[in-house]
Scaffold this motif. Structure first.
Motif, PDB file in Angstrom:
ATOM      1  N   GLY A  58      19.922  24.181  -6.378  1.00 19.34           N
ATOM      2  CA  GLY A  58      20.514  24.433  -5.064  1.00 19.34           C
ATOM      3  C   GLY A  58      19.508  24.614  -3.958  1.00 19.34           C
ATOM      4  N   ARG A  59      18.238  24.515  -4.269  1.00 14.80           N
ATOM      5  CA  ARG A  59      17.185  24.711  -3.271  1.00 14.80           C
ATOM      6  C   ARG A  59      17.356  23.786  -2.067  1.00 14.80           C
ATOM      7  N   GLN A  80      25.122  22.236 -16.526  1.00 20.50           N
ATOM      8  CA  GLN A  80      25.742  23.511 -16.203  1.00 20.50           C
ATOM      9  C   GLN A  80      24.697  24.584 -15.955  1.00 20.50           C
ATOM     10  N   GLU A  81      23.567  24.477 -16.636  1.00 16.90           N
ATOM     11  CA  GLU A  81      22.481  25.440 -16.414  1.00 16.90           C
ATOM     12  C   GLU A  81      22.012  25.386 -14.965  1.00 16.90           C
ATOM     13  N   MET A  82      21.824  24.185 -14.450  1.00 20.69           N
ATOM     14  CA  MET A  82      21.378  24.030 -13.070  1.00 20.69           C
ATOM     15  C   MET A  82      22.453  24.482 -12.087  1.00 20.69           C
ATOM     16  N   LEU A  83      23.700  24.155 -12.384  1.00 20.23           N
ATOM     17  CA  LEU A  83      24.779  24.573 -11.490  1.00 20.23           C
ATOM     18  C   LEU A  83      24.874  26.093 -11.397  1.00 20.23           C
ATOM     19  N   SER A  84      24.634  26.765 -12.489  1.00 17.05           N
ATOM     20  CA  SER A  84      24.655  28.226 -12.468  1.00 17.05           C
ATOM     21  C   SER A  84      23.574  28.759 -11.529  1.00 17.05           C
ATOM     22  N   ALA A  85      22.408  28.130 -11.571  1.00 18.20           N
ATOM     23  CA  ALA A  85      21.327  28.533 -10.666  1.00 18.20           C
ATOM     24  C   ALA A  85      21.687  28.205  -9.219  1.00 18.20           C
ATOM     25  N   ALA A  86      22.303  27.037  -9.005  1.00 12.01           N
ATOM     26  CA  ALA A  86      22.688  26.629  -7.652  1.00 12.01           C
ATOM     27  C   ALA A  86      23.735  27.568  -7.063  1.00 12.01           C
ATOM     28  N   GLU A  87      24.702  27.949  -7.876  1.00  7.14           N
ATOM     29  CA  GLU A  87      25.744  28.874  -7.410  1.00  7.14           C
ATOM     30  C   GLU A  87      25.134  30.204  -6.975  1.00  7.14           C
ATOM     31  N   LYS A  88      24.148  30.663  -7.725  1.00  3.75           N
ATOM     32  CA  LYS A  88      23.477  31.917  -7.379  1.00  3.75           C
ATOM     33  C   LYS A  88      22.708  31.770  -6.071  1.00  3.75           C
ATOM     34  N   ALA A  89      22.023  30.633  -5.888  1.00  2.15           N
ATOM     35  CA  ALA A  89      21.253  30.407  -4.671  1.00  2.15           C
ATOM     36  C   ALA A  89      22.151  30.306  -3.446  1.00  2.15           C
ATOM     37  N   ARG A 100      29.822  23.686  -1.379  1.00  3.85           N
ATOM     38  CA  ARG A 100      30.650  23.705  -2.587  1.00  3.85           C
ATOM     39  C   ARG A 100      29.970  22.900  -3.686  1.00  3.85           C
ATOM     40  N   LEU A 101      30.133  23.354  -4.923  1.00  4.37           N
ATOM     41  CA  LEU A 101      29.449  22.751  -6.061  1.00  4.37           C
ATOM     42  C   LEU A 101      30.446  22.367  -7.153  1.00  4.37           C
ATOM     43  N   ALA A 102      30.070  21.369  -7.949  1.00  4.48           N
ATOM     44  CA  ALA A 102      30.910  20.965  -9.073  1.00  4.48           C
ATOM     45  C   ALA A 102      30.063  20.257 -10.112  1.00  4.48           C
ATOM     46  N   ARG A 103      30.492  20.382 -11.361  1.00  8.67           N
ATOM     47  CA  ARG A 103      29.814  19.660 -12.431  1.00  8.67           C
ATOM     48  C   ARG A 103      30.430  18.271 -12.533  1.00  8.67           C
ATOM     49  N   ALA A 104      29.589  17.250 -12.513  1.00 11.02           N
ATOM     50  CA  ALA A 104      30.095  15.882 -12.560  1.00 11.02           C
ATOM     51  C   ALA A 104      28.996  14.922 -12.965  1.00 11.02           C
ATOM     52  N   ASP A 105      29.401  13.791 -13.499  1.00  8.94           N
ATOM     53  CA  ASP A 105      28.494  12.700 -13.823  1.00  8.94           C
ATOM     54  C   ASP A 105      28.373  11.815 -12.586  1.00  8.94           C
TER      55      ASP A 105
END
Length: 219
Positions: A58-59, A80-89, A100-105
């Motif tokens: 999320g930087r 999902q690991e990166m999304l968790s970090a992005a949500e925190k940021a 807004r964030l979402a997990r997707a290909d």
């Protein structure tokens, strides 16, 4: 198991401990040198919609939201690991109402289902093309998702031709250990996409070819 899920598991395995102990952002600033020049070149108009593909920690989204306070931002990542970090940021920066964030290909995402968006004025990909097996498909899909007059911006590693051979060889080997493959034909792909959409392409070589920035402007 599908190739998509295999890639997701690989990304989670690579970044699980790096993101939890703050290693990712602390180290990447020393060699992901094209990120900030790319963000500075986005220049979306007020009220624009902006998407980052492969948003990582999320930087970039936090920085872009600060640069362009009148735009709204979305980010997708397969990890999902990166999304968790992005949500925190994003939460820590007080940007949950604008980002807004979402997990997707990235090769087959549906922005309407994820975010209620039909298209985007700006899409950017920062140092993810070199890690995505289906990178050509991802770039084509991103271009398809651009609004008329929209732009796709990509920052990644270049061919490093202006650097000493020993340095280029060493960096290429080191990147390979991290599942990173610089795309030497990135500019050719960008030119093809621009032609297919009646637009134009732009190439920028920075740091003696260590960093590349490619842009597709859609008609």
């Amino acid at each position: 198991m599908s190739a998509v899920s295999d890639h997701a598991l690989l990304m989670d395995r690579i970044y699980r401990w790096q993101r939890r102990f703050g290693i990712y952002d602390a180290t990447r600033k020393y060699y992901l040198l094209g990120r900030d020049p790319m963000l500075a070149g986005l220049r979306p108009l007020p009220s624009s919609s902006v998407l980052e593909i492969g948003c990582g920690t999320g930087r970039n989204l936090v920085k872009a939201a600060a640069l362009y306070p009148e735009s709204r931002f979305h980010g997708i990542d397969i990890s999902q690991e990166m999304l968790s970090a992005a949500e925190k940021a994003v939460s820590g920066a007080g940007l949950k109402d604008r980002v807004r964030l979402a997990r997707a290909d990235a090769a087959s995402f549906d922005p309407r289902a994820l975010f209620g968006e039909q298209s985007y004025d700006r899409i950017f990909i920062s140092y993810a093309v070199s890690m995505i097996p289906q990178w050509q498909k991802v770039m084509a899909e991103a271009t398809n998702r651009l609004a008329p007059g929209g732009e796709l911006h990509i920052a990644d590693f270049g061919d490093m031709r202006g650097l000493p051979g020993w340095f280029r060889k060493g960096v290429t080997k080191w990147l390979g250990w991290h599942h990173v493959t610089p795309r030497d034909d990135l500019f050719e792909m960008v030119a093809e996409l621009a032609t297919a959409h009646g637009g134009r392409s732009e190439e920028k070589r920075l740091h003696r070819g260590f960093s590349w920035i490619a842009i597709v402007s859609k008609r």
